[in-house]
Every structure is written in C-alpha cells, then in structure tokens.
Design an enzyme around this catalytic site. Structure first.
Site, short mmCIF file in Angstrom:
data_model
loop_
_atom_site.label_atom_id
_atom_site.label_comp_id
_atom_site.label_asym_id
_atom_site.label_seq_id
_atom_site.Cartn_x
_atom_site.Cartn_y
_atom_site.Cartn_z
NE ARG A 73 90.67 68.39 36.00
CZ ARG A 73 89.52 68.06 36.58
NH1 ARG A 73 89.51 67.59 37.81
NH2 ARG A 73 88.38 68.23 35.93
NE ARG A 142 88.94 65.21 42.28
CZ ARG A 142 87.94 65.58 41.47
NH1 ARG A 142 88.02 66.69 40.75
NH2 ARG A 142 86.85 64.84 41.36
CE LYS A 207 83.85 66.69 42.37
NZ LYS A 207 83.46 67.69 41.38
CE LYS A 209 86.88 69.81 43.12
NZ LYS A 209 85.89 70.41 42.21
CB CYS A 427 82.93 74.94 33.21
SG CYS A 427 81.41 74.56 32.30
CB CYS A 433 82.03 68.46 29.89
SG CYS A 433 81.40 67.93 31.47
CB CYS A 472 75.87 70.82 33.95
SG CYS A 472 77.14 70.17 35.05
CB CYS A 476 83.63 73.01 36.64
SG CYS A 476 83.09 71.31 36.78
C1 HEM Z 1 79.49 67.12 41.15
C2 HEM Z 1 80.31 67.92 40.75
C3 HEM Z 1 81.26 67.88 39.56
C4 HEM Z 1 81.44 66.98 38.56
C5 HEM Z 1 80.73 65.66 38.34
C6 HEM Z 1 82.49 67.52 37.71
C7 HEM Z 1 82.96 66.92 36.55
C8 HEM Z 1 83.81 67.54 35.70
C9 HEM Z 1 84.15 67.07 34.39
C10 HEM Z 1 83.60 65.83 33.72
C11 HEM Z 1 85.03 67.93 33.87
C12 HEM Z 1 85.72 67.81 32.54
C13 HEM Z 1 85.16 68.72 31.53
C14 HEM Z 1 86.04 68.74 30.32
O1 HEM Z 1 87.19 69.13 30.47
O2 HEM Z 1 85.60 68.37 29.24
C15 HEM Z 1 85.26 68.96 34.84
C16 HEM Z 1 86.11 70.01 34.70
C17 HEM Z 1 86.51 70.81 35.73
N1 HEM Z 1 85.99 70.85 36.98
FE1 HEM Z 1 84.44 69.80 37.58
N2 HEM Z 1 82.91 68.69 38.23
C18 HEM Z 1 82.19 68.96 39.35
C19 HEM Z 1 82.29 70.06 40.17
C20 HEM Z 1 83.39 70.92 40.17
C21 HEM Z 1 83.60 71.99 41.10
C22 HEM Z 1 82.65 72.37 42.22
C23 HEM Z 1 84.78 72.57 40.76
C24 HEM Z 1 85.52 73.73 41.40
C25 HEM Z 1 85.22 74.36 42.46
C26 HEM Z 1 85.29 71.87 39.62
C27 HEM Z 1 86.46 72.15 38.97
C28 HEM Z 1 86.69 71.75 37.70
C29 HEM Z 1 87.73 72.31 36.91
C30 HEM Z 1 88.77 73.31 37.35
C31 HEM Z 1 87.61 71.72 35.66
C32 HEM Z 1 88.48 72.01 34.48
C33 HEM Z 1 87.89 72.92 33.51
C34 HEM Z 1 87.58 74.27 34.00
O3 HEM Z 1 88.49 75.06 34.29
O4 HEM Z 1 86.38 74.58 34.09
N3 HEM Z 1 84.42 70.87 39.29
N4 HEM Z 1 84.50 68.69 35.95
S1 SF4 Z 2 80.16 72.58 35.16
FE1 SF4 Z 2 79.17 70.81 34.27
S2 SF4 Z 2 79.36 71.18 32.08
FE2 SF4 Z 2 80.87 72.46 33.04
S3 SF4 Z 2 82.73 71.22 33.02
FE3 SF4 Z 2 81.72 70.96 35.00
S4 SF4 Z 2 80.56 69.11 34.76
FE4 SF4 Z 2 81.04 69.84 32.68
#
Ligand code: HEM
Ligand code: SF4
Length: 570
Positions: A73, A142, A207, A209, A427, A433, A472, A476
């Site tokens: 990223r 981030r 994290k 943000k 997402c 993921c 999930c 995200c």
């Molecule tokens: C406990 C909470 C979270 C975990 C463990 C987590 C984990 C991850 C993981 C593993 C990915 C990679 C997925 C892939 O590209 O294959 C991802 C993508 C992403 N996450 Fe999270 N995430 C969490 C919460 C959030 C939240 C609340 C936001 C935003 C408000 C966020 C923003 C993003 C963004 C922008 C991406 C890139 C892909 C997309 O646009 O959906 N994440 N996250």
């Molecule tokens: S919402 Fe859950 S399944 Fe989707 S990218 Fe984030 S961690 Fe992965």
C-alpha cells in the site's frame, strides 16, 4: 514489559524500531513467506503478507506451500499524485503486481501479488518516483486523507497543506524502511541513535487514521476516523480554522457486542497554526491511554468511550498547550464524489472518473491502465485518488478536455447512470484478504445489477443511494455508514444494515441477518417500494428507513447493537 500486554506489543518492543528479522527473511529463498513476527512488522512498512485463497485447495492437495505474495500500500497524502508518479505506479503494477491497480477507500493504491523476490525492486521503483509505503499499514498514523474537492481550489490547497503537514509530522522516524528495502546504510550505533519522539519504541496501541474534510463535502467520511479536521470558512470563503473530531472507527467482531463501529465526536475548534500540535497531542494521549492488552479494544474510539470526551479534551489541551474553542457550525451534504467535469475556482478543469470498486485493469475491451497511460502522456496536471475509490484527472487545459473524455469513455471510466452504482463501494476481500469471510469486490457489481432491476421497477434508478459491502466486519469500505450496508458473515451470506445518514453523520442498524443474494434483494424490495411511494420531498433513503420504522436510529457506537432488526424498530 509485563504480562498484560498483547503479543503485538512484545513484537514491536523487540523489533529494534521495526527492523525485526525482515532483512534476513527477505534473503531466505526456501519460502515465499516471512516469519510470523515479521508479518506484524512488515505492516508498518506498508505491506501485508497474503496468499491467493482461490489457489489454497489445490496447493494443499499437492502439498505445496500457500501461494504467498505481498500486498503493498503506497502512502499518498490526500490521494494527490503527479503524472510521473502515476506512471511509476502503473509500471510496477504491470511488472510485478498482475497488471492491476486497486484504488482504496482511503485515497491510496494497493498493489497485490508481489512475490518476495520482487518486493525490493517494487519499492525501489516507487522510491525513484518520490513515493513510499512507510506507515501505510501498522499501529501508526496511516495515510492522511483530504477532501478531493475539484471546485473550491483555495480550500483544497489549504486542506491539502494541512494533510501533508500532519502526514510528515506523524511519520515514524526509524530508518528501518530505507535500510531494509532500499539497502540504505544502517546508522552507526544502532538503537540509541534512533528516536521516535512521538511514538516511542512500541508505537501506538493500534492503527490510527486521520482525515481533513472541507464542507459541504464529507467525501472523506470524517466521522469514520480516529482524528479529523473539518474546515470552517470565514465570511470571505477562506479557512478560518478547524473543528477537530476524535474517536471514529468502523471495525467490530461478529458476536462480540463490546466491539462496535463509532462515529467521531466533535471535540472543539482550533486555528490552523495549532492544528499539527493538536494532532500530535491526540496521538500521544492515545499512545499513553490506549489499551495495549486487548487489540479489539485498542482503537481511540474505545479510549474515548472509557475516559469520556471531556477528560480526553483536557489532556489534549494540556499537552498541546492549546485551548480549544467551541466547535463552530458546519453542514455536510454528502459523502459521494462529484463525477464528470467540474471547474475549479481557479478556472482549471478536473474530470472525476468512475472506477468500479477502485479496480483498474487492463483487459479488453476496457483497457483502463492503458487508457490512463494515454491520458498521462498528454497531460501533466496530475491525478487525485478520491475517498470513494475513484480517480480524478486534475488540472486539464480546455484544449485537451474532449480527447481525455473520449479516452475515458472508451475505457468505461465514465460514471454510469444508476444512482446506486455511482454510490457503491466494496472492500477487496477474496481472494487476497486473509480476513475475508465472504466475497465483496468480486460480488457487489452483480448484486447492484440485481438491485437495479428492483429500483427501476419503482422508478428509483437515478436516485443516489449509498451502498457499501465488506467481506468481514472490520469495515474497510465503511459499510456501517452506508444507507445500505452489507457485511460478510460466511461464504455467500451477509448482514444487512439500513438507516445510515447520506451525509455520513449517523451509523446504520442491523436489519436482516445472514442473508444471501436472493434474500437481500427480497428484503430490500419492499423498502425501496415504500420509499418510492411515501418519501417526503428531498428525503434520503437512510432517513426514510428510520422515519418509516424499518430500523431504529443509531445514535452512536455504544447503541449500535441495541434495538436491532426489522420488527423491533416499529
Ligand atoms: C480491525 C480492523 C481492520 C483490519 C484488521 C483490516 C485489515 C485489512 C486488510 C488485511 C486489508 C487488505 C485486503 C487486501 O487488499 O487484500 C485491508 C484493506 C483495506 N482497509 Fe482495512 N482493516 C480493518 C479496518 C479498516 C477500516 C475501519 C478502514 C477504513 C475506515 C480500512 C481501510 C482499508 C482500506 C482503504 C483497504 C484497501 C482496500 C479497500 O479500498 O477496501 N480498514 N484492511
Ligand atoms: S473488510 Fe474485512 S474482508 Fe474486507 S478488506 Fe477489510 S479485512 Fe478484508
């Protein structure tokens, strides 16, 4: 460290400022993976170790190692890239990342499928374009987001300046990134010479943000983030200062009601000159007050719930040496992007493209990466990634508008007519993921097609309705702030949430549990029908769902799980 801290805390502390054994692990050729501890540390360098989940069954059968690869990223404050930087991203996508680029919901790009032996080359190439991936993931501040704003050029410039300043100020200082990925010299003397004046050795509990919003657009979804700055205009349209928001966050865990999404509180108002100091103080209070024993309770939103906003504000004011003024009035209208051409107040034109779920490919007939290369070749005004996974071609001279629009149309990058599809986000989820319980990016377009039929039948095709899906409950794509939210529970099954506010200010409520494709459509159809028949002038779908009694209103995170379900709302 004592026993009451999580495993991640030990890994951070022992990592020697994020080095761990990453350099050695990278040289280890017998596996495509890295050690478990290093997998935690590599996030701070902007990467996740993943494996292709589509290939898992076959590889298990053949007793092969999982198909490991890295997701990288990039750190792109405000989503602003120069044309040369875009071309560098495009080049590494083609060379190392499966010829595809994923624009994210937080204004950056993700490159998937980079095998271990290509990671250094990838980082070297993006470094040559003055980009990096430091702190794009991990327990740090981030990527800082900023309103993409094509119209108020001066406000955008001011907001972007603040986003960049916060991003720079809150960057980790460790030279580990340069040492490991760019073969930089280890600084003599080692640990003693590195200092993380803001983070310390164990960085943040979780994290963090930060976003900068410019009303009336809430494209950044300010209430979804730990820290936000909302521009307050003076009589002449200049930024007079900022309302500061704290304690937003999306993630939760199914079946654990003490985890919940939460909308941020407005904490007060500060002058531009004080904004970075206030940001630092919010970060350091969370550093010291945040929960380091339980990662599911470690985000700032829980710190604020536990300590109270007043105590938190008082500590921030003390550390920043700034007395926050009362928050000033502001009004948001929407969280969406303004598609198509818009004219900035400086007379320059910008074209906001529609990128379905942020996925840019280069397959016939829509060779999107090639199209963007063609646009880049004739245009040096740069690009902006929007907070809704879209892309803006910025600063286009009048003479080039027609040709750029023609290229974009051919590559299917112009916004569709359907109000639902224009406002859809998903997402990534499967296959990359590791946390995904259900499909998201690969499925949402089909669900939208199904729902479009129902909407057409009710005469709602062109209405803007916000729909977001995640694989999930981590959230995200910010599904709990969508008027229609779908959160994966198991393959093909989702929880359906309704009743969030169109302007991003109110969370949704669970409406139907564990539903599949047909059941989602069947559940929504009568709600669409009622909306078409009974809405008041200008009433948004999310507001209507509450007024009509389909769901109860969520007032804040703590009552997100209360009073759920279709029947109980009435
Ligand atoms: C406990 C909470 C979270 C975990 C463990 C987590 C984990 C991850 C993981 C593993 C990915 C990679 C997925 C892939 O590209 O294959 C991802 C993508 C992403 N996450 Fe999270 N995430 C969490 C919460 C959030 C939240 C609340 C936001 C935003 C408000 C966020 C923003 C993003 C963004 C922008 C991406 C890139 C892909 C997309 O646009 O959906 N994440 N996250
Ligand atoms: S919402 Fe859950 S399944 Fe989707 S990218 Fe984030 S961690 Fe992965």
């Amino acid at each position: 460290m004592t026993d009451d801290v999580s495993r991640n805390e030990r890994i951070k502390e022992a990592s020697d400022y994020l080095r761990g054994t990453l350099a050695e692990g990278l040289r280890e050729e017998t596996t495509g993976a890295i050690t478990e501890d290093d997998q935690q540390l590599v996030k701070f360098h902007g990467m996740y170790l993943q494996d292709d989940r589509d290939l898992r069954p076959e590889r298990t059968r053949k007793k092969m190692e999982k198909a490991f690869a890295f997701m990288l990223r990039v750190r792109i404050p405000g989503g602003v890239v120069t044309t040369a930087q875009w071309l560098a991203i495009d080049a590494v996508a083609r060379d190392y990342a499966g010829n595809t680029v994923r624009l994210t919901t937080r204004q950056t790009v993700q490159l998937h499928g980079i095998i271990k032996s290509n990671v250094k080359s990838t980082i070297r190439q993006i470094d040559a374009a003055l980009l990096d991936s430091i702190a794009a993931c991990g327990d740090v501040n981030r990527n800082v987001m900023c309103n993409a704003n094509p119209e108020q050029s001066r406000a955008h410039a001011t907001a972007y300046e603040l986003a960049r300043a916060i991003s720079e100020h809150l960057m980790p200082r460790t030279p580990a990134y340069r040492e490991i990925w760019l073969d930089g010299e280890r600084i003599a003397g080692g640990e003693q010479e590195v200092e993380e004046p803001i983070y310390g050795k164990t960085y943040l509990p979780r994290k963090f943000k930060t976003v900068v919003a410019v009303p009336p657009s809430n494209d950044v979804d300010v209430f979804a983030h730990d820290l936000g700055f909302i521009a307050i205009h003076d009589d002449r349209g200049e930024v007079a200062g900022w309302n500061v928001t704290v304690g937003g966050g999306m993630g939760m865990t199914h079946g654990e009601p003490d985890t919940y999404p939460r909308t941020a509180d407005v904490m007060g108002f500060c002058a531009t000159a004080d904004a970075v100091r206030v940001a630092e103080a919010v970060v350091t209070v969370q550093r010291d007050w945040g929960d380091r024993a339980n990662r599911k309770h470690a985000r700032l939103k829980y710190t604020i719930e536990d300590r109270g906003l007043d105590a938190f504000r008082a500590e921030v004011e003390k550390r920043a040496g700034v007395k926050l003024a009362d928050a000033r009035p502001f009004r948001f209208s929407s969280t969406g992007d303004r598609y198509g051409w818009s004219q900035g107040s400086d007379g320059r034109a910008h074209l906001t493209l529609f990128v379905q779920n942020g996925r840019l490919r280069d397959d016939a007939p829509a060779r999107q990466l090639s199209a963007l290369r063609a646009i880049a070749a004739m245009h040096d005004g740069g690009f902006r990634i929007t907070p809704n996974q879209n892309l803006m071609v910025a600063n286009v001279p009048t003479g080039k508008q027609a040709e750029i629009e023609r290229i974009a149309r051919e590559a299917q990058l112009l916004a569709p007519w359907s109000g639902l599809r224009r406002n859809a986000m998903a997402c990534v989820a499967l296959p990359t993921c590791g946390l995904a319980l259900a499909e998201s990016e690969r499925y949402l377009p089909d669900l939208v097609t199904g729902l479009e039929e129902e909407l057409a039948a009710h005469g709602l095709s062109a209405d803007d309705i916000v729909i977001r899906m995640t694989g999930c409950p981590n959230g995200c794509a910010r599904p709990y702030l969508a008027e229609v939210g779908l959160v994966g529970k198991a393959p093909g099954r989702y929880n359906l949430y309704l009743g969030a506010a169109y302007d991003g200010s109110r969370l949704s409520k669970l409406y139907a549990e564990d539903v599949g494709h047909e059941a989602i459509i069947a559940a929504l159809d009568p709600v669409f029908a009622a909306y078409a028949a009974d809405r008041q002038p200008g009433e948004r779908f999310g507001d209507f769902c509450i007024r009509a009694g389909f769901v109860a209103a969520t007032t804040n995170g703590a009552d997100f799980h209360a009073n759920v379900g279709a029947k109980r709302a009435a």
